[in-house]
Write a protein that holds these residues in place. Structure first.
Motif, PDB file in Angstrom:
ATOM      1  N   ALA A   1       0.833  -1.210   0.000  1.00  0.00           N
ATOM      2  CA  ALA A   1       0.000   0.000   0.000  1.00  0.00           C
ATOM      3  C   ALA A   1       0.861   1.252   0.000  1.00  0.00           C
ATOM      4  N   PHE A   2       1.930   1.247   0.787  1.00  0.00           N
ATOM      5  CA  PHE A   2       2.830   2.395   0.847  1.00  0.00           C
ATOM      6  C   PHE A   2       3.488   2.641  -0.509  1.00  0.00           C
ATOM      7  N   ILE A   3       4.008   1.581  -1.114  1.00  0.00           N
ATOM      8  CA  ILE A   3       4.699   1.721  -2.404  1.00  0.00           C
ATOM      9  C   ILE A   3       3.702   2.110  -3.494  1.00  0.00           C
ATOM     10  N   ASN A   4       2.510   1.514  -3.445  1.00  0.00           N
ATOM     11  CA  ASN A   4       1.491   1.841  -4.435  1.00  0.00           C
ATOM     12  C   ASN A   4       1.067   3.299  -4.324  1.00  0.00           C
ATOM     13  N   GLY A   5       0.952   3.799  -3.100  1.00  0.00           N
ATOM     14  CA  GLY A   5       0.603   5.207  -2.904  1.00  0.00           C
ATOM     15  C   GLY A   5       1.660   6.136  -3.459  1.00  0.00           C
ATOM     16  N   PHE A   6       2.920   5.705  -3.392  1.00  0.00           N
ATOM     17  CA  PHE A   6       4.017   6.505  -3.953  1.00  0.00           C
ATOM     18  C   PHE A   6       3.768   6.790  -5.428  1.00  0.00           C
ATOM     19  N   PHE A   7       3.311   5.773  -6.159  1.00  0.00           N
ATOM     20  CA  PHE A   7       3.123   5.927  -7.609  1.00  0.00           C
ATOM     21  C   PHE A   7       1.720   6.416  -7.980  1.00  0.00           C
ATOM     22  N   THR A   8       0.681   5.714  -7.527  1.00  0.00           N
ATOM     23  CA  THR A   8      -0.668   5.985  -8.041  1.00  0.00           C
ATOM     24  C   THR A   8      -1.287   7.265  -7.493  1.00  0.00           C
ATOM     25  N   LEU A   9      -0.826   7.728  -6.340  1.00  0.00           N
ATOM     26  CA  LEU A   9      -1.315   8.992  -5.791  1.00  0.00           C
ATOM     27  C   LEU A   9      -0.234  10.060  -5.819  1.00  0.00           C
ATOM     28  N   GLY A  10       0.957   9.734  -5.317  1.00  0.00           N
ATOM     29  CA  GLY A  10       2.023  10.731  -5.216  1.00  0.00           C
ATOM     30  C   GLY A  10       2.556  11.199  -6.554  1.00  0.00           C
ATOM     31  N   CYS A  11       3.273  10.331  -7.242  1.00  0.00           N
ATOM     32  CA  CYS A  11       3.852  10.716  -8.541  1.00  0.00           C
ATOM     33  C   CYS A  11       2.761  11.031  -9.564  1.00  0.00           C
ATOM     34  N   ALA A  12       1.680  10.271  -9.542  1.00  0.00           N
ATOM     35  CA  ALA A  12       0.651  10.408 -10.567  1.00  0.00           C
ATOM     36  C   ALA A  12      -0.091  11.740 -10.493  1.00  0.00           C
ATOM     37  N   TYR A  13      -0.078  12.384  -9.326  1.00  0.00           N
ATOM     38  CA  TYR A  13      -0.695  13.710  -9.227  1.00  0.00           C
ATOM     39  C   TYR A  13       0.339  14.837  -9.220  1.00  0.00           C
ATOM     40  N   SER A  14       1.564  14.542  -8.808  1.00  0.00           N
ATOM     41  CA  SER A  14       2.570  15.604  -8.707  1.00  0.00           C
ATOM     42  C   SER A  14       2.878  16.251 -10.050  1.00  0.00           C
ATOM     43  N   TRP A  15       2.882  15.474 -11.116  1.00  0.00           N
ATOM     44  CA  TRP A  15       3.236  16.056 -12.407  1.00  0.00           C
ATOM     45  C   TRP A  15       2.270  17.168 -12.798  1.00  0.00           C
ATOM     46  N   MET A  16       1.025  17.105 -12.317  1.00  0.00           N
ATOM     47  CA  MET A  16       0.044  18.130 -12.675  1.00  0.00           C
ATOM     48  C   MET A  16       0.387  19.489 -12.060  1.00  0.00           C
ATOM     49  N   ALA A  17       1.121  19.466 -10.969  1.00  0.00           N
ATOM     50  CA  ALA A  17       1.560  20.718 -10.360  1.00  0.00           C
ATOM     51  C   ALA A  17       2.826  21.247 -11.027  1.00  0.00           C
ATOM     52  N   ILE A  18       3.543  20.384 -11.730  1.00  0.00           N
ATOM     53  CA  ILE A  18       4.841  20.748 -12.322  1.00  0.00           C
ATOM     54  C   ILE A  18       4.733  21.054 -13.810  1.00  0.00           C
ATOM     55  N   TYR A  19       4.130  20.142 -14.562  1.00  0.00           N
ATOM     56  CA  TYR A  19       4.246  20.138 -16.020  1.00  0.00           C
ATOM     57  C   TYR A  19       3.295  21.096 -16.749  1.00  0.00           C
ATOM     58  N   PRO A  20       1.991  21.115 -16.466  1.00  0.00           N
ATOM     59  CA  PRO A  20       1.092  21.994 -17.232  1.00  0.00           C
ATOM     60  C   PRO A  20       1.482  23.464 -17.201  1.00  0.00           C
ATOM     61  N   ALA A  21       1.995  23.937 -16.073  1.00  0.00           N
ATOM     62  CA  ALA A  21       2.405  25.340 -15.979  1.00  0.00           C
ATOM     63  C   ALA A  21       3.505  25.674 -16.968  1.00  0.00           C
ATOM     64  N   GLU A  22       4.291  24.661 -17.368  1.00  0.00           N
ATOM     65  CA  GLU A  22       5.398  24.860 -18.300  1.00  0.00           C
ATOM     66  C   GLU A  22       4.968  24.778 -19.764  1.00  0.00           C
ATOM     67  N   LEU A  23       3.716  24.426 -19.986  1.00  0.00           N
ATOM     68  CA  LEU A  23       3.231  24.232 -21.346  1.00  0.00           C
ATOM     69  C   LEU A  23       2.454  25.429 -21.892  1.00  0.00           C
ATOM     70  N   PHE A  24       2.045  26.362 -20.997  1.00  0.00           N
ATOM     71  CA  PHE A  24       1.149  27.437 -21.403  1.00  0.00           C
ATOM     72  C   PHE A  24       1.637  28.791 -20.888  1.00  0.00           C
ATOM     73  N   THR A  25       1.190  29.845 -21.541  1.00  0.00           N
ATOM     74  CA  THR A  25       1.610  31.204 -21.177  1.00  0.00           C
ATOM     75  C   THR A  25       0.825  31.725 -19.974  1.00  0.00           C
ATOM     76  N   SER A  26       1.277  32.867 -19.459  1.00  0.00           N
ATOM     77  CA  SER A  26       0.701  33.420 -18.231  1.00  0.00           C
ATOM     78  C   SER A  26      -0.758  33.831 -18.374  1.00  0.00           C
ATOM     79  N   SER A  27      -1.180  34.222 -19.573  1.00  0.00           N
ATOM     80  CA  SER A  27      -2.554  34.708 -19.732  1.00  0.00           C
ATOM     81  C   SER A  27      -3.585  33.591 -19.663  1.00  0.00           C
ATOM     82  N   VAL A  28      -3.156  32.322 -19.874  1.00  0.00           N
ATOM     83  CA  VAL A  28      -4.106  31.210 -19.833  1.00  0.00           C
ATOM     84  C   VAL A  28      -3.636  30.095 -18.901  1.00  0.00           C
ATOM     85  N   ARG A  29      -2.559  30.322 -18.155  1.00  0.00           N
ATOM     86  CA  ARG A  29      -1.933  29.236 -17.391  1.00  0.00           C
ATOM     87  C   ARG A  29      -2.885  28.611 -16.369  1.00  0.00           C
TER      88      ARG A  29
END
Length: 449
Positions: A358-386
């Motif tokens: 459960a601990f290891i699964n949480g690392f991937f399916t909840l932790g890593c799998a949601y963290s990219w959304m805080a990192i990556y989308p902001a780098e794909l779009f400009t400030s007016s629509v970010r």
């Protein structure tokens, strides 16, 4: 401007070099907002049995799982709609102001939830609470991305994401303390929502300590409406600002990035529901099978260990994303999610082993799998629509996922068992092995202006 490109000579500096009190205040405000959201979301799961007992008629208790699913699903629906609307508003009225509105109103309606006396009033208040708290995440992500230096930004985004995990742990701790004394008897669950109203005071901190994003202000002042750097400068600025939600789909490159990122978000959300909703029940059933005296305790342990694994991933995700690159990090995430789901539900045969899984699964399916959304989308779009783009990517999947709690019981019946249900739905992680390689690599690049 506080977020600047990393120069060649600065590459050897520590990742936190150049951060000042202003940067840490932005992270603190965004992180605390996400802590409150995590608390609010998990508190609902914890006290749901007591709420149903207080509000349902004896004849309705036979269908308590359906009513629980309705309450949770309605909250998620409000969260998805509110998150999308709030992200759009943040691109028009500013990140700071939208964060203030979000925190104040979800604190207000969380407090009012404590006074609900019937199920449908409770559900209405849950919808409004979800609507209000939905916009906090995308607003905080945009604000942090636009104020932190590029070298430190992914790490800060990962730290921000950890707030949700800490919030769930806080909710569990609050209920642990209250359940020991039960100061209001069977109505003690109401105090959990009273505690959830305390973030209203956090608005005072936001007003005094956090500044508006300079990048957003400059983009609006210069009328830079293009959604991506690929379209910037291809034509004269429009005098009238286009609707941001329309704009992210108008340009071919922006549309491609939005839809591909949404597919990854849907992969995360659907897969996560298959795991998180079924794991505690699976732990309880395994504990009963081996004759444990208190099988319900094992369900709680599994949930907490799953969240603990996610918190570790949140804190490490920014470093992993920078070390591996965005596309390889995403591939690592979904490969790990697929493999550890199989380990958890097919190849683990002891209750103690399930806790480790459960601990290891949480690392991937909840932790890593949601963290990219805080990192990556902001780098794909400009400030007016970010904020709009980040909120659509994150919340549009919720507009589908809100049905999962309602259908959870029938999903298990359809597939025949919890392991079969989890693995069948978990196959969606295969998408995550393919989609990232059609998206741009943004590691080390400055945010699009």
């Amino acid at each position: 401007m506080s977020s600047i490109a990393v120069s060649e000579g600065a590459r050897d500096l520590p990742w936190h070099a150049g951060l000042n009190s202003k940067h840490w205040r932005v992270l603190t405000a965004s992180w605390l907002g996400w802590v409150f959201d995590g608390y609010e979301a998990y508190a609902l799961f914890i006290v749901m049995p007591f709420i149903l007992k207080a509000m349902l008629l004896p004849t309705q208790m036979a269908d308590k799982a359906v009513f629980a699913g309705i309450a949770i699903g309605i909250t998620l629906l409000g969260w998805g709609i509110g998150g999308l609307a709030g992200g759009i508003m943040a691109d028009y009225i500013g990140r700071k102001r939208m964060m203030l509105y979000s925190v104040f109103f979800y604190a207000l309606f969380t407090g009012l939830t404590a006074f609900a006396n019937d199920f449908w009033t409770f559900c209405f208040l849950r919808f409004i609470t979800g609507f209000a708290m939905g916009s906090e995440w995308s607003t905080g992500v945009a604000l942090l991305a636009e104020t932190w230096p590029n070298r430190a930004r992914p790490k800060g985004a990962g730290f921000l994401q950890s707030g949700f995990g800490f919030g769930t742990l806080l909710a569990a701790l609050v209920w642990l303390v209250l359940s020991q004394t039960m100061p209001m008897g069977e109505d003690t669950w109401r105090l959990v929502f009273i505690v959830g109203a305390l973030p209203a005071f956090f608005c005072l901190y936001i007003r005094r300590a956090v500044d508006e994003s300079e990048k957003w202000v400059e983009a609006v002042r210069a009328q830079r409406w293009a959604a991506t750097e690929a379209a910037a400068g291809t034509g004269a600025p429009a005098a009238k600002r286009p609707f941001t939600l329309t704009e992210i789909f108008r340009e071919p490159e922006s549309r491609k990035r939005t839809l591909l990122a949404f597919l990854l978000s849907l992969t995360t959300t659907v897969g996560w529901w298959a795991i998180s909703a079924l794991l505690p029940e699976y732990a309880v059933s395994m504990a009963k099978a081996v004759g444990e005296a208190t099988p319900g305790v094992w369900g709680l342990r599994a949930a907490l260990l799953y969240t603990g694994g996610a918190v570790v991933a949140y804190l490490l995700s920014g470093f992993l994303a920078d070390g591996l690159g965005r596309r390889l990090f995403l591939t690592f995430t979904y490969a790990g999610a697929l493999l550890t789901t199989a380990i958890t539900y097919l190849w683990t045969h002891s209750i103690e082993g399930l806790m480790v899984a459960a601990f290891i699964n949480g690392f991937f399916t909840l932790g890593c799998a949601y963290s990219w959304m805080a990192i990556y989308p902001a780098e794909l779009f400009t400030s007016s629509v970010r904020a709009t783009a980040a909120s659509f990517i994150f919340n549009a999947a919720r507009l589908i996922a809100w049905l999962f709690p309602i259908l959870a019981g029938s999903i298990v019946k359809t597939f025949g068992s919890i392991p079969q249900a989890a693995m069948s739905i978990g196959l969606i992680y295969l998408l995550g092995l393919v989609v990232p390689w059609f998206m741009p690599e943004t590691r080390g690049k400055a945010l699009p202006e």
